[in-house]
Enzyme design. Structure first.
Site, PDB file in Angstrom:
ATOM      1  N   ASP A  97     -59.790   8.905  -1.423  1.00  0.00           N
ATOM      2  CA  ASP A  97     -58.684   9.837  -1.220  1.00  0.00           C
ATOM      3  C   ASP A  97     -59.058  10.693  -0.006  1.00  0.00           C
ATOM      4  OD1 ASP A  97     -56.943  12.045  -1.226  1.00  0.00           O
ATOM      5  OD2 ASP A  97     -56.700  11.998  -3.408  1.00  0.00           O
ATOM      6  N   TYR A 131     -58.918  15.623  -7.466  1.00  0.00           N
ATOM      7  CA  TYR A 131     -57.668  16.376  -7.628  1.00  0.00           C
ATOM      8  C   TYR A 131     -57.276  16.377  -9.113  1.00  0.00           C
ATOM      9  CZ  TYR A 131     -52.712  17.450  -7.144  1.00  0.00           C
ATOM     10  OH  TYR A 131     -51.465  18.013  -7.274  1.00  0.00           O
ATOM     11  N   ARG A 144     -34.650  -0.608  -1.975  1.00  0.00           N
ATOM     12  CA  ARG A 144     -35.962  -0.416  -2.590  1.00  0.00           C
ATOM     13  C   ARG A 144     -36.992  -1.339  -1.950  1.00  0.00           C
ATOM     14  NH1 ARG A 144     -36.619  -3.093  -6.916  1.00  0.00           N
ATOM     15  NH2 ARG A 144     -34.708  -2.417  -7.953  1.00  0.00           N
ATOM     16  N   LYS A 184     -49.486  16.811   2.140  1.00  0.00           N
ATOM     17  CA  LYS A 184     -50.433  17.778   2.719  1.00  0.00           C
ATOM     18  C   LYS A 184     -50.475  17.624   4.244  1.00  0.00           C
ATOM     19  CE  LYS A 184     -50.924  18.419  -1.700  1.00  0.00           C
ATOM     20  NZ  LYS A 184     -51.924  17.738  -2.497  1.00  0.00           N
TER      21      LYS A 184
HETATM   22  C1  LIG Z   1     -51.993  16.947  -3.689  1.00  0.00           C
HETATM   23  C2  LIG Z   1     -53.034  15.926  -3.845  1.00  0.00           C
HETATM   24  C3  LIG Z   1     -52.789  14.720  -4.533  1.00  0.00           C
HETATM   25  C4  LIG Z   1     -51.475  14.450  -5.238  1.00  0.00           C
HETATM   26  O1  LIG Z   1     -50.428  14.287  -4.322  1.00  0.00           O
HETATM   27  P1  LIG Z   1     -48.904  14.688  -4.644  1.00  0.00           P
HETATM   28  O2  LIG Z   1     -48.240  14.366  -3.349  1.00  0.00           O
HETATM   29  O3  LIG Z   1     -48.863  16.123  -5.014  1.00  0.00           O
HETATM   30  O4  LIG Z   1     -48.459  13.789  -5.761  1.00  0.00           O
HETATM   31  C5  LIG Z   1     -53.803  13.791  -4.586  1.00  0.00           C
HETATM   32  N1  LIG Z   1     -54.999  14.022  -4.016  1.00  0.00           N
HETATM   33  C6  LIG Z   1     -55.270  15.160  -3.357  1.00  0.00           C
HETATM   34  C7  LIG Z   1     -56.606  15.362  -2.750  1.00  0.00           C
HETATM   35  C8  LIG Z   1     -54.308  16.150  -3.242  1.00  0.00           C
HETATM   36  O5  LIG Z   1     -54.600  17.292  -2.614  1.00  0.00           O
END
Ligand SMILES: *Cc1c(COP(=O)(O)O)cnc(C)c1O
Length: 377
Positions: free
Chosen positions: A170, A98, A46, A195
């Site tokens: 983000d 999001y 971890r 993504k």
């Molecule tokens: C998908 C997404 C998240 C969350 O991420 P996960 O990997 O699904 O937990 C946060 N911010 C944006 C802009 C996203 O598209």
């Protein structure tokens, strides 16, 4: 080093034991210690994993930051960021973040006495007006999902500096290939590596990048203390993926520009949302703070039946949530990603029932255009 050189090499030296050019996958939960109090710097999985450390260095380099801290999902990364504040603290947040971020902040973090103001951060005055005595962080997402509104990162950073606040961006939608918030002065960048960073729709992951030593020390502590680490295999897959991030992003961008133009000029769509279009109200800002426009397009067909038809009939575009993979996806924000947003709120931001979101993949663009065209015909 240039972006692609870093993408392929940063954080990855050939394995000293064998010379393997690819970072080994360290599948181990623990490490043998030589004697009491003496080890090779590795104690428990971890806390330490070399595959994960390589990924963290790699993405830190791509975001032009000093430190990366990887998590098991984008939301785990965002939750770890919430450990930077405590009860009684206040955050200013983009009102169109999001959906999962909204849910985490509003239904979980508020139980711990953390306050949030949701504002339209595409207008900087709204951020300035929302700052209070107990504000600690401004949290933005740009461009937003699915309306592709932009927030001026540099302008936001200026407000944060003036008020001694941390700025968090983000950067999931643009990836470090098209936008580097740290270079624009932001303190912290967060990604859902699910993504574009991973880009192959085969894992869930998240990562934070910062050059702020204190933030890094705290997040490193939280990563170990709270334990939402990614598996070594997911780190290894993501490392393999970032090697092609530049070529993938170029193709996502090129395909999306072609498709956006096609939708504007040759389709029954009533409105196309894409930062690369000259008609996008923030096209100038997009050109200033991004080096490309990305692969996400939203298109309003003006008629729910037509939208449904397109959603049902596309063959290459798969009807699915998520985005940023090599394969093209199509989705219906009003009933899928944004179903939890009240209809009235959706109306305010022009998220209509006839709005369709495209995550444009890197297939041959002629095939993608034909797929959309056949769908409404
Ligand atoms: C998908 C997404 C998240 C969350 O991420 P996960 O990997 O699904 O937990 C946060 N911010 C944006 C802009 C996203 O598209």
């Amino acid at each position: 080093m240039g972006f692609s050189t870093d993408a392929i090499h940063a954080g990855q030296i050939p394995d000293p034991t064998t010379g393997a050019v690819i970072m080994p996958l360290y599948l181990t939960s623990t490490y043998e210690q030589e004697e009491l109090g003496k080890n090779k710097g590795f104690e428990y999985g971890r806390t330490h994993n070399l595959t994960r450390a390589a990924l963290e260095k790699n993405i830190a380099a791509l975001e032009k930051g000093k430190y990366g801290i990887a998590f098991s999902s984008g939301l785990a990364a965002i939750q770890a960021l919430m450990s930077l504040v405590k009860s009684g603290d206040h955050l200013v947040v983009s009102n169109n973040v999001y959906g999962g971020t909204y849910r985490l902040f509003e239904t979980i973090m508020t139980n711990y006495g953390i306050e949030f103001s949701w504002v339209d951060t595409s207008n900087l005055t709204n951020i300035e007006n929302a700052v209070k005595k107990n504000t600690k962080i401004v949290y933005i997402e740009t461009p937003t999902n699915p309306m592709l509104n932009l927030t001026d990162i540099k302008g936001t950073v200026d407000i944060c500096k003036k008020n001694n606040l941390l700025s968090i961006v983000d950067n999931t939608f643009m990836s470090p290939y098209f936008q580097n918030p740290l270079s624009l002065g932001a303190d912290i960048v967060v990604h859902s590596s699910t993504k574009y960073l991973n880009g192959h729709s085969d894992l869930i992951g998240g990562i934070v990048v910062t050059s702020n030593e204190n933030v890094y020390e705290r997040l490193k502590y939280i990563q170990n203390a709270a334990g939402a680490i990614p598996s070594p295999f997911d780190c290894w897959l993501t490392l393999r993926s970032t090697k092609t991030l530049a070529v993938r992003m170029k193709q996502h961008n090129e395909n999306a520009i072609r498709i956006a133009d096609f939708l504007v000029n040759n389709s029954p769509a009533v409105k196309v949302y894409y930062p690369g279009l000259k008609t996008h109200p923030q096209h100038e800002l997009a050109k200033r703070q991004m080096s490309g426009f990305g692969g996400m397009i939203s298109v309003d067909f003006g008629d729910i039946e037509l939208a449904k038809k397109v959603l049902k009939q596309t063959k290459i575009f798969s009807l699915a949530e998520s985005l940023g993979g090599v394969e093209s996806l199509i989705s219906h924000p009003a009933s899928m990603t944004h179903a939890a947003v009240p209809k009235e709120e959706r109306g305010k931001m022009r998220l209509t029932d006839s709005l369709v979101r495209l995550s444009v993949g890197i297939e041959d663009v002629e095939d993608l255009i034909a797929d959309i065209e056949n769908a409404w015909k």
